[in-house]
Design an enzyme around this catalytic site. Structure first.
Site, PDB file in Angstrom:
ATOM      1  N   LYS A  73       0.838  -1.204   0.000  1.00  0.00           N
ATOM      2  CA  LYS A  73       0.000   0.000   0.000  1.00  0.00           C
ATOM      3  C   LYS A  73       0.876   1.258   0.000  1.00  0.00           C
ATOM      4  O   LYS A  73       0.599   2.223  -0.700  1.00  0.00           O
ATOM      5  CB  LYS A  73      -0.938  -0.009   1.220  1.00  0.00           C
ATOM      6  CG  LYS A  73      -2.046  -1.059   1.114  1.00  0.00           C
ATOM      7  CD  LYS A  73      -2.823  -1.256   2.416  1.00  0.00           C
ATOM      8  CE  LYS A  73      -3.827  -2.396   2.289  1.00  0.00           C
ATOM      9  NZ  LYS A  73      -4.549  -2.711   3.531  1.00  0.00           N
ATOM     10  N   GLN A 117      -4.511  -1.639   9.942  1.00  0.00           N
ATOM     11  CA  GLN A 117      -4.440  -2.948   9.271  1.00  0.00           C
ATOM     12  C   GLN A 117      -4.934  -4.056  10.190  1.00  0.00           C
ATOM     13  O   GLN A 117      -4.516  -4.160  11.342  1.00  0.00           O
ATOM     14  CB  GLN A 117      -2.985  -3.211   8.827  1.00  0.00           C
ATOM     15  CG  GLN A 117      -2.793  -4.465   8.005  1.00  0.00           C
ATOM     16  CD  GLN A 117      -3.415  -4.394   6.600  1.00  0.00           C
ATOM     17  OE1 GLN A 117      -3.610  -3.319   6.050  1.00  0.00           O
ATOM     18  NE2 GLN A 117      -3.741  -5.531   6.036  1.00  0.00           N
ATOM     19  N   ASP A 140     -10.736   2.947   4.403  1.00  0.00           N
ATOM     20  CA  ASP A 140     -10.966   1.500   4.342  1.00  0.00           C
ATOM     21  C   ASP A 140     -12.450   1.180   4.178  1.00  0.00           C
ATOM     22  O   ASP A 140     -12.803   0.082   3.742  1.00  0.00           O
ATOM     23  CB  ASP A 140     -10.539   0.882   5.690  1.00  0.00           C
ATOM     24  CG  ASP A 140      -9.406  -0.116   5.538  1.00  0.00           C
ATOM     25  OD1 ASP A 140      -9.135  -0.562   4.413  1.00  0.00           O
ATOM     26  OD2 ASP A 140      -8.806  -0.435   6.574  1.00  0.00           O
TER      27      ASP A 140
END
Ligand code: GUN
Length: 312
Positions: A73, A117, A140
């Site tokens: 990412k 995460q 997200d």
């Protein structure tokens, strides 16, 4: 469908005594489609100067898969001109400390996106942690607000990246969705539930069946799928007898299975028995190189949108 996003039609091995049949099966090149999106984001980011979108990644602990995902990412963010900052915390971090850090980032106007995460260590409640992120920075798409907006079909929140990437893959390969029967296997917050909502939403208009580990007669349902989405984390769960001839199959699984022939001792497989399922399908995503790159591309798109929505 754009030819550079779909790889090699294949021949199905002939049955004994019969000539080899040409099958229409093709592999969806998720890397190529993700590159198109990344290029679009890069151009848009360049046009925003001097504004530079900024996303903060929070990683807790040293889970090898999480290290690899976050590093990908960050690398892609750098490629498109998005600033990213990585904050790594020990697995022992307390709920209070993590929530306080997210609160500080929420209040920092130089931060447009925040991503924690998953998976998180057991003392942390993932839902509580995700919900602490300001919806305007929830790139997200995991907060209650983002998921609620998805359910209410409101455009003012970010769609979860993997589900949005799946729908984008379908659209960019010219796969019809409206009126088709999409069967989703897996009810996770990250993929199963949001992709079901997204496919169901007006404009996409699929008829959606959402299956899970307690579903009875799973194969009877998956065999009805025009579009089959497997997101269970169970290697090779979807076998050839569970798939209708000509279906489009999207494999979201990324499972490490031991493989002594590999230098790192494992290989990645999806939730679909690719070798035996692929010849029956019209289109199928490989693992790796299918859905994975799309998740990252959609994260870049969400971060760009978060920066655009924030005050300059
Ligand atoms: N873990 C696996 N996939 C994801 C994702 O898309 N976002 C976050 N935050 N964690 C993940």
């Amino acid at each position: 469908m754009p030819p550079d996003t779909v790889q090699n039609s294949t021949s199905v091995p002939s049955k004994k005594g019969s000539p080899a049949q040409k099958n229409t099966m093709a592999t969806i090149d998720g890397n190529a489609i993700a590159r198109q999106i990344i290029q679009e984001v890069r151009e848009k980011v360049a046009s925003l100067a001097p504004l530079v979108p900024h996303v903060v990644f929070i990683r807790i602990g040293e889970d090898p898969a999480s290290i690899s995902y976050v590093s990908k990412k960050q690398k892609t963010a750098a490629e498109v001109g998005i600033k990213s900052t990585l904050e790594v915390f020990p697995p022992s971090i307390s709920r209070e400390e993590l929530l306080a850090r997210i609160g500080t980032l929420n209040a920092d106007p130089s931060v447009h996106g925040i991503l924690v995460q998953a998976p998180l260590p057991p003392q942390l409640n993932a839902t509580e942690v995700f919900n602490h992120i300001r919806p305007q920075k929830d790139v997200d798409g995991f907060t209650s607000t983002s998921l609620g907006c998805l359910a209410q079909e409101l455009p003012n929140a970010f769609p979860a990246c993997t589900p949005a990437g799946i729908v984008e893959l379908l659209k960019r390969t010219g796969t019809p969705i409206a009126g088709k029967h999409a069967v989703v296997v897996g009810r996770s917050l990250i993929v199963g539930k949001p992709v079901a909502l997204l496919l169901l939403a007006k404009g996409n208009d699929a008829t959606v069946t959402l299956c899970h580990s307690r579903t009875r007669n799973l194969a009877d349902l998956t065999r009805q799928a025009d579009i089959l989405i497997a997101a269970t984390g169970k290697p090779n769960l979807i076998t050839a007898n569970m798939v209708k001839e000509g279906a489009v199959v999207i494999d979201v699984g990324v499972n490490r299975v031991p493989d002594a022939t590999k230098k790192n001792g494992y290989r990645l497989v999806g939730d679909v028995d690719f070798e035996n399922v692929a010849p029956k399908t019209a289109l199928i995503t490989p693992v790796p190189g299918g859905v994975g790159p799309m998740t990252v591309a959609m994260l870049m798109r969400n971060t760009l949108a978060a920066a655009l929505a924030s005050p300059l």
